[in-house]
Design a protein around this motif. Structure first.
Motif, PDB file in Angstrom:
ATOM      1  N   PRO A 121       0.970  -1.181  -0.045  1.00 36.87           N
ATOM      2  CA  PRO A 121      -0.173   0.090  -0.196  1.00 36.87           C
ATOM      3  C   PRO A 121       0.745   1.284  -0.004  1.00 36.87           C
ATOM      4  O   PRO A 121       1.572   1.225   0.155  1.00 36.87           O
ATOM      5  N   ASN A 122       0.099   2.032  -0.567  1.00 36.28           N
ATOM      6  CA  ASN A 122       1.142   4.167  -0.332  1.00 36.28           C
ATOM      7  C   ASN A 122       1.799   3.936   0.652  1.00 36.28           C
ATOM      8  O   ASN A 122       2.496   4.503   0.964  1.00 36.28           O
ATOM      9  N   GLU A 123       0.940   3.672   2.434  1.00 37.07           N
ATOM     10  CA  GLU A 123       1.692   4.373   3.400  1.00 37.07           C
ATOM     11  C   GLU A 123       3.302   3.139   3.672  1.00 37.07           C
ATOM     12  O   GLU A 123       4.078   3.227   4.314  1.00 37.07           O
ATOM     13  N   GLY A 124       3.321   1.713   3.127  1.00 35.00           N
ATOM     14  CA  GLY A 124       4.313   1.090   3.126  1.00 35.00           C
ATOM     15  C   GLY A 124       5.704   1.644   1.655  1.00 35.00           C
ATOM     16  O   GLY A 124       6.482   0.714   1.996  1.00 35.00           O
ATOM     17  N   LYS A 125       5.793   1.970   0.618  1.00 35.60           N
ATOM     18  CA  LYS A 125       6.085   2.012  -0.389  1.00 35.60           C
ATOM     19  C   LYS A 125       7.529   2.891   0.219  1.00 35.60           C
ATOM     20  O   LYS A 125       8.433   1.777  -0.655  1.00 35.60           O
ATOM     21  N   LYS A 126       7.609   3.759   1.025  1.00 35.86           N
ATOM     22  CA  LYS A 126       8.719   4.222   1.176  1.00 35.86           C
ATOM     23  C   LYS A 126      10.265   3.557   1.764  1.00 35.86           C
ATOM     24  O   LYS A 126      10.609   3.734   1.350  1.00 35.86           O
ATOM     25  N   GLU A 127       9.598   2.891   2.526  1.00 33.63           N
ATOM     26  CA  GLU A 127       9.928   1.712   3.299  1.00 33.63           C
ATOM     27  C   GLU A 127      10.954   0.548   2.603  1.00 33.63           C
ATOM     28  O   GLU A 127      11.669   0.316   2.283  1.00 33.63           O
ATOM     29  N   MET A 128       9.800   0.092   1.464  1.00 35.51           N
ATOM     30  CA  MET A 128      10.090  -0.874   0.975  1.00 35.51           C
ATOM     31  C   MET A 128      11.007  -0.628  -0.061  1.00 35.51           C
ATOM     32  O   MET A 128      11.813  -0.955  -0.076  1.00 35.51           O
ATOM     33  N   PHE A 129      10.663   1.004  -0.751  1.00 35.25           N
ATOM     34  CA  PHE A 129      12.403   0.680  -1.306  1.00 35.25           C
ATOM     35  C   PHE A 129      13.818   1.645  -0.707  1.00 35.25           C
ATOM     36  O   PHE A 129      14.987   1.062  -1.105  1.00 35.25           O
ATOM     37  N   ASN A 130      13.192   1.999   0.707  1.00 38.11           N
ATOM     38  CA  ASN A 130      14.520   2.171   1.625  1.00 38.11           C
ATOM     39  C   ASN A 130      14.636   0.537   0.828  1.00 38.11           C
ATOM     40  O   ASN A 130      15.896   0.615   1.926  1.00 38.11           O
ATOM     41  N   ASN A 131      14.666   0.263   1.542  1.00 38.10           N
ATOM     42  CA  ASN A 131      14.536  -1.702   2.124  1.00 38.10           C
ATOM     43  C   ASN A 131      15.622  -2.221   0.881  1.00 38.10           C
ATOM     44  O   ASN A 131      15.721  -3.298   1.288  1.00 38.10           O
ATOM     45  N   LEU A 132      15.121  -1.909   0.109  1.00 43.19           N
ATOM     46  CA  LEU A 132      16.153  -2.305  -1.809  1.00 43.19           C
ATOM     47  C   LEU A 132      16.840  -1.454  -1.142  1.00 43.19           C
ATOM     48  O   LEU A 132      18.366  -2.601  -2.221  1.00 43.19           O
ATOM     49  N   ILE A 133      17.021  -0.316  -1.038  1.00 42.61           N
ATOM     50  CA  ILE A 133      18.362   0.119  -1.343  1.00 42.61           C
ATOM     51  C   ILE A 133      19.106   0.553  -0.134  1.00 42.61           C
ATOM     52  O   ILE A 133      20.355   0.311  -0.665  1.00 42.61           O
ATOM     53  N   GLN A 134      18.905   0.777   0.888  1.00 43.48           N
ATOM     54  CA  GLN A 134      20.044   0.324   2.153  1.00 43.48           C
ATOM     55  C   GLN A 134      20.997  -0.525   1.909  1.00 43.48           C
ATOM     56  O   GLN A 134      22.170  -0.541   2.667  1.00 43.48           O
ATOM     57  N   PRO A 135      20.085  -2.070   1.869  1.00 45.36           N
ATOM     58  CA  PRO A 135      21.523  -3.223   2.421  1.00 45.36           C
ATOM     59  C   PRO A 135      22.109  -3.461   1.039  1.00 45.36           C
ATOM     60  O   PRO A 135      22.949  -4.264   1.450  1.00 45.36           O
ATOM     61  N   LEU A 136      22.294  -2.285  -0.022  1.00 46.49           N
ATOM     62  CA  LEU A 136      23.119  -1.849  -0.918  1.00 46.49           C
ATOM     63  C   LEU A 136      24.741  -1.828  -1.118  1.00 46.49           C
ATOM     64  O   LEU A 136      25.080  -1.104  -0.249  1.00 46.49           O
ATOM     65  N   ILE A 137      25.366  -2.280  -1.482  1.00 53.66           N
ATOM     66  CA  ILE A 137      27.421  -2.362  -0.841  1.00 53.66           C
ATOM     67  C   ILE A 137      27.547  -1.042  -1.635  1.00 53.66           C
ATOM     68  O   ILE A 137      26.350  -0.637  -2.335  1.00 53.66           O
ATOM     69  N   ILE A 138      28.355  -0.157  -1.459  1.00 48.56           N
ATOM     70  CA  ILE A 138      28.591   0.762  -2.657  1.00 48.56           C
ATOM     71  C   ILE A 138      28.285   0.291  -4.437  1.00 48.56           C
ATOM     72  O   ILE A 138      29.400  -1.004  -4.413  1.00 48.56           O
ATOM     73  N   GLY A 139      27.513   0.789  -5.022  1.00 49.07           N
ATOM     74  CA  GLY A 139      28.116  -0.226  -6.613  1.00 49.07           C
ATOM     75  C   GLY A 139      27.473  -1.650  -6.682  1.00 49.07           C
ATOM     76  O   GLY A 139      26.686  -2.038  -8.041  1.00 49.07           O
TER      77      GLY A 139
END
Length: 158
Positions: free
Chosen positions: A111-129
């Motif tokens: 849902p809309n209210e969870g989209k920001k955190e879902m995308f953060n959970n896709l990006i924050q765990p990534l190594i540089i590159g």
């Protein structure tokens, strides 16, 4: 039992055992140097198993215990190892930062209210590159009536 536990609670694999076409298109070669992949909303495990067969170190998160059980069952059939975890992908800091080479979410609509955190959970765990891949239905999908959520708030625009 939540919606996804009920949906996955059968002998058959609702979305099949074959990996998503986008995943197969992007990942065709064997993994290099113990590369790690995070898969959010992985459901019954079709993408995780495909990627594990290519030699990637796989961690998944899903909100369905039934789906997680089926992920391990599929991994056992394929003779690969995965780390499947229970977790809500819309909650902050789902996993550690700078840990994965890739992150993936295939049709894990929220849902809309969870989209920001879902995308953060896709990006924050990534190594540089690192790289993140996702595939979602757009709001235009509603007129086709061929799949995906029927709730516009769970769909996307570019």
């Amino acid at each position: 039992m939540n919606h996804w536990d009920e949906k996955f609670d059968s002998e058959e694999y609702i979305y099949g055992k074959e990996a998503n076409l986008l995943v197969k298109e992007i990942f065709q070669k064997q993994a290099d140097n113990n590369e790690k992949i995070l898969l959010l909303a992985e459901g019954e495990g079709r993408n995780a198993i495909y990627l594990a067969k290519l030699g990637y170190d796989i961690t998944t998160y899903d909100i369905s215990q039934v789906g997680i059980h089926k992920q391990y069952q599929l991994a056992s059939e394929a003779c690969v190892d995965i780390d499947a975890k229970y977790g809500d992908i819309t909650k902050p800091n789902l996993t550690s930062e700078s840990l994965f080479n890739y992150s993936i979410n295939i049709f894990g609509h929220v849902p809309n209210e969870g989209k920001k955190e879902m995308f953060n959970n896709l990006i924050q765990p990534l190594i540089i590159g690192g790289h993140s891949y996702f595939e979602f239905y757009s709001k235009e999908q509603l007129v086709y009536g061929t799949g995906g959520p029927k709730n516009e708030a769970m769909l996307y625009t570019i």
